[in-house]
Motif scaffolding. Structure first.
Motif, short mmCIF file in Angstrom:
data_model
loop_
_atom_site.label_atom_id
_atom_site.label_comp_id
_atom_site.label_asym_id
_atom_site.label_seq_id
_atom_site.Cartn_x
_atom_site.Cartn_y
_atom_site.Cartn_z
N GLY A 271 48.17 36.93 46.64
CA GLY A 271 46.79 37.05 46.15
C GLY A 271 45.84 36.30 47.08
O GLY A 271 44.75 36.79 47.42
N HIS A 272 46.26 35.13 47.52
CA HIS A 272 45.44 34.33 48.45
C HIS A 272 45.25 35.09 49.76
O HIS A 272 44.13 35.14 50.30
CB HIS A 272 46.14 32.99 48.68
CG HIS A 272 45.55 32.19 49.80
ND1 HIS A 272 44.35 31.51 49.67
CD2 HIS A 272 45.97 32.00 51.08
CE1 HIS A 272 44.07 30.91 50.83
NE2 HIS A 272 45.03 31.19 51.70
N VAL A 273 46.32 35.69 50.25
CA VAL A 273 46.24 36.45 51.51
C VAL A 273 45.24 37.61 51.34
O VAL A 273 44.38 37.84 52.21
CB VAL A 273 47.64 36.98 51.92
CG1 VAL A 273 47.54 37.96 53.09
CG2 VAL A 273 48.56 35.81 52.28
N ALA A 274 45.35 38.30 50.20
CA ALA A 274 44.45 39.43 49.96
C ALA A 274 42.99 38.96 49.94
O ALA A 274 42.11 39.62 50.51
CB ALA A 274 44.81 40.12 48.65
N ASP A 275 42.74 37.81 49.32
CA ASP A 275 41.36 37.29 49.26
C ASP A 275 40.89 36.80 50.62
O ASP A 275 39.79 37.10 51.07
CB ASP A 275 41.27 36.12 48.27
CG ASP A 275 41.47 36.59 46.84
OD1 ASP A 275 41.26 37.79 46.59
OD2 ASP A 275 41.85 35.76 45.99
N ARG A 276 41.76 36.04 51.24
CA ARG A 276 41.38 35.38 52.50
C ARG A 276 41.01 36.39 53.57
O ARG A 276 40.12 36.18 54.38
CB ARG A 276 42.55 34.52 52.99
CG ARG A 276 42.18 33.53 54.04
CD ARG A 276 43.40 32.85 54.59
NE ARG A 276 43.04 31.72 55.42
CZ ARG A 276 42.44 31.82 56.59
NH1 ARG A 276 42.13 33.00 57.08
NH2 ARG A 276 42.14 30.73 57.28
N PHE A 277 41.73 37.55 53.56
CA PHE A 277 41.49 38.55 54.59
C PHE A 277 40.73 39.77 54.02
O PHE A 277 40.67 40.81 54.66
CB PHE A 277 42.81 38.96 55.25
CG PHE A 277 43.48 37.79 55.94
CD1 PHE A 277 43.04 37.37 57.19
CD2 PHE A 277 44.51 37.09 55.32
CE1 PHE A 277 43.63 36.28 57.82
CE2 PHE A 277 45.10 36.00 55.95
CZ PHE A 277 44.67 35.58 57.19
N ASP A 278 40.22 39.58 52.81
CA ASP A 278 39.36 40.59 52.18
C ASP A 278 40.02 41.97 52.17
O ASP A 278 39.45 42.97 52.61
CB ASP A 278 38.02 40.64 52.94
CG ASP A 278 36.97 41.39 52.15
OD1 ASP A 278 37.17 41.57 50.93
OD2 ASP A 278 35.96 41.82 52.75
N LEU A 279 41.24 42.01 51.64
CA LEU A 279 42.02 43.25 51.68
C LEU A 279 41.87 44.11 50.43
O LEU A 279 42.07 45.32 50.48
CB LEU A 279 43.50 42.91 51.91
CG LEU A 279 43.79 42.08 53.17
CD1 LEU A 279 45.27 41.73 53.26
CD2 LEU A 279 43.33 42.83 54.42
N ARG A 280 41.53 43.48 49.30
CA ARG A 280 41.54 44.24 48.04
C ARG A 280 40.57 45.42 48.07
O ARG A 280 40.81 46.43 47.44
CB ARG A 280 41.20 43.32 46.86
CG ARG A 280 42.36 42.48 46.39
CD ARG A 280 42.08 41.91 45.01
NE ARG A 280 43.23 41.18 44.52
CZ ARG A 280 43.49 39.91 44.80
NH1 ARG A 280 42.67 39.23 45.57
NH2 ARG A 280 44.56 39.33 44.33
N ARG A 281 39.47 45.27 48.81
CA ARG A 281 38.47 46.35 48.78
C ARG A 281 39.01 47.65 49.39
O ARG A 281 38.43 48.71 49.22
CB ARG A 281 37.18 45.91 49.46
CG ARG A 281 37.28 45.73 50.94
CD ARG A 281 36.08 44.95 51.47
NE ARG A 281 36.27 44.57 52.85
CZ ARG A 281 35.83 45.31 53.85
NH1 ARG A 281 35.22 46.45 53.63
NH2 ARG A 281 36.02 44.91 55.09
#
Ligand code: N01
Length: 567
Positions: free
Chosen positions: A102-112
């Motif tokens: 989850g941190h990786v997804a947020d940190r690299f702005d992947l969820r969008r």
């Protein structure tokens, strides 16, 4: 259903023509999305789960934990990430790994880039357009030049059928689809079917929490301890200081770990020396018991037997009831030829008064009855049954999607006699489709994040090469695929792996052909082969129907050329 032609202008996330659709948002999908978007490609990810995490999103069963050390089982692509993230345990538990992803997804702005709660149902290659048409469970239809399948090798849950199950009056759970709200098992009589890596972790965690635990074992497994505990701050500092070197070193080792197999045969030393080496390696824990002791344990039956004897003695010394100890000792496969489960307390758990081991080989499971499970020896009364019964591994996640390549040929049909791939990365007849840690790559026999990063980097480089040269379509030749498949089978046949009825061979899925699905030649060797293929202009691949550098009529003025500017 939204039906869009490739030329239509669509609202996000269904643009007219994507460059890449990534299937899955676990370790592999997240890094794919990161890498490919940073390369300037238009990427959409589709994820069945409600959030990122892949197997770590679904496998929330009690005791779920990684069997590789935390420092190793993590991404190496960003030094900032690996420096800032602090693992609390030497071997991380599921909640922390999920938090990390989850941190990786947020940190690299992947969820969008990801559409969650959406399953890819079908993908068909449109030969006239040189692109994939992808259909999803939310009724969407999108078009993409490439697909990167990051659906996981151990993600398609296997649900064996049991006579009378519908009559069972209690509750049931799958380890691989554990309820997010948890399951209240306190004070319950719980039965668990399955003693693989998931079942074993579940058993030792649940035993102290439930009234009674009945373990239904069909095949005994060799279980290794990992000696888990809090991260040692001194080790953490050292690893962080050495990370760049450790990650580089991992690219050359057999298992994608920052250490390699030790030299020396188990048969080349005295019995005393061997015992001391095994003792030392056992204390290192986990996979290191075999990789840090001798180098011939998976190729020489006699050598293997010495390791087996060490673990037999450990089981007999730990489990107080000799009959139970004997039941827990594997008799049908050399040690290490099925994936060894890892747990610190598994064997001790059978010394508890509230734990019963049922040997399904001696007293087979006959049926479920309303009050529990009836074996040939009688009824075990249960309030809850847990299925830790495994997965349709390696190929299952992809064969469950209706993937159709050239001439509408299905991938499931192509693999119906065993997986065939080129380097575990691509398949003849399925252009512009890449698999991450796919069949006949080192996949599950290597540290997964290392293997994933290597695959994603290789694929991204290939797409950039295509952009540079104006290519629109890439596909391995049938000859290259055949040769890699043959080579993979040959290497596997030279090992002890085929002696076990394992999921590596598909033996756990009724009707699946008994074909080895993993490249056992070692990750380092494999990685070098991939690099050689790339430096030779992607030897074994055709671009727009011809080898790189060869003149090709197919390239002039085809739709593929029109799309080529995106990659
Ligand atoms: O699944 P498995 P798993 N009746 O297939 C039994 C990874 N993993 O979920 O051996 C009775 O290993 C089956 O018996 P048998 C890891 O790579 C990683 O445990 O077929 N029993 C077996 O005991 C692992 O290897 C971590 O005779 C039935 C069990 O169910 C892989 O996932 C953690 C049965 C299935 O064991 C799969 O592990 C957990 C039946 N009809 C898992 N059908 C990490 O730490 C099946 N069984 C990263």
């Amino acid at each position: 259903m939204n039906n869009h032609s490739p030329g239509d202008s669509l609202a996000e996330p269904s643009p007219a023509m994507l460059d890449v659709v990534v299937i899955g948002a676990g370790f592999a999908g997240l890094y794919s999305i990161h890498k490919l978007t940073r390369a300037g490609l238009r990427v959409a990810g589709y994820e069945k789960g409600g959030d990122v995490g892949g197997v770590w999103y679904w496998n929330r069963y009690p005791g779920a934990r990684c069997d590789c050390e935390s420092h190793v089982y993590s991404y190496g692509f960003s030094d900032e990430l690996q420096q800032e993230w602090n693992w609390t345990l030497r071997y991380s538990e599921q909640p922390e790994i999920l938090q990390y992803l989850g941190h990786v997804a947020d940190r690299f702005d992947l969820r969008r880039h990801i559409r969650f709660n959406t399953t890819v149902l079908a993908a068909i290659f449109l030969e006239s357009e040189n692109c994939w048409q992808i259909e999803t469970s939310d009724g969407d239809r999108v078009f993409s030049r490439f697909i990167v399948a990051a659906a996981g090798g151990i993600s398609a849950v296997q649900r064996p059928t049991f006579p009378g199950f519908e009559r069972f009056a209690g509750r049931s759970y799958y380890t691989a689809q554990w309820p997010h709200e948890g399951a209240d098992l306190a004070g319950k009589r719980v039965g668990i079917i399955g003693t693989g890596a998931s079942g074993v972790q579940c058993v030792s965690t649940l035993a102290p929490q439930v009234q009674h635990l009945t373990v239904f074992q069909r095949t005994a497994n060799w279980v290794f301890p990992v000696w888990n505990g809090p991260t040692d701050p001194a080790v953490d500092r050292r690893v962080k200081a050495e990370y760049p070197h450790l990650r580089r070193a991992s690219l050359d080792t057999a298992g994608g770990f920052p250490f390699d197999l030790v030299e020396g045969s188990a048969l080349s030393v005295s019995a005393e020396e061997r015992a001391a080496i095994y003792q030392r390696a056992w204390k290192l824990g986990g996979v290191m018991f075999m990789s840090r002791s001798f180098n011939d344990l998976l190729v020489n039956r006699e050598a293997n037997e010495t390791a087996a004897e060490f673990v037999r003695a450990y089981i007999r010394g730990t489990v107080k009831d000799p009959a139970v100890a004997e039941t827990l000792i594997p008799v049908d496969h050399p040690i290490g030829t099925k994936r060894p489960p890892m747990d610190d307390k598994y064997y001790e758990t059978f010394n508890r008064d509230n734990v019963t081991l049922v040997d399904l080989r001696k007293s087979p499971l006959i049926e479920f009855v309303p009050e529990g499970i009836r074996t040939s020896a009688g009824v075990h009364e249960l309030d809850v049954v847990i299925f830790a019964t495994g997965f349709d591994t390696i190929t299952g996640a992809l064969t469950r999607i209706d993937i159709r390549g050239r001439e509408g040929r299905s991938l499931a049909a192509k693999w119906s006699t065993g997986a065939q791939t080129y380097l575990g990365l691509a398949m003849a007849g399925f252009p512009n489709l890449f698999t991450i840690t796919g069949p006949l790559s080192p996949s599950v026999l290597a540290n997964m994040p290392t293997a994933i990063e290597q695959h994603v980097d290789w694929i991204t480089d290939c797409l950039l090469f295509m952009r540079e040269h104006g290519y629109g379509v890439v596909e391995p030749t049938a000859a290259a695929e055949e040769e890699w498949t043959r080579h993979s089978m040959e290497v596997a046949a030279g090992s002890l792996f085929p002696l076990a009825n394992s999921w590596y061979l598909g033996c756990n899925v009724p009707g699946k052909p008994r074909v080895f699905g993993v490249y056992v030649g070692g990750f380092g060797h494999y990685r070098r082969k991939c690099d050689q293929v790339a430096s030779a202009g992607y030897e074994g691949f055709l671009f727009d129907g011809a080898a790189h550098g060869a003149p090709t009529a197919a390239r002039a003025g085809t739709p593929s050329q029109a799309h080529a500017s995106h990659a």
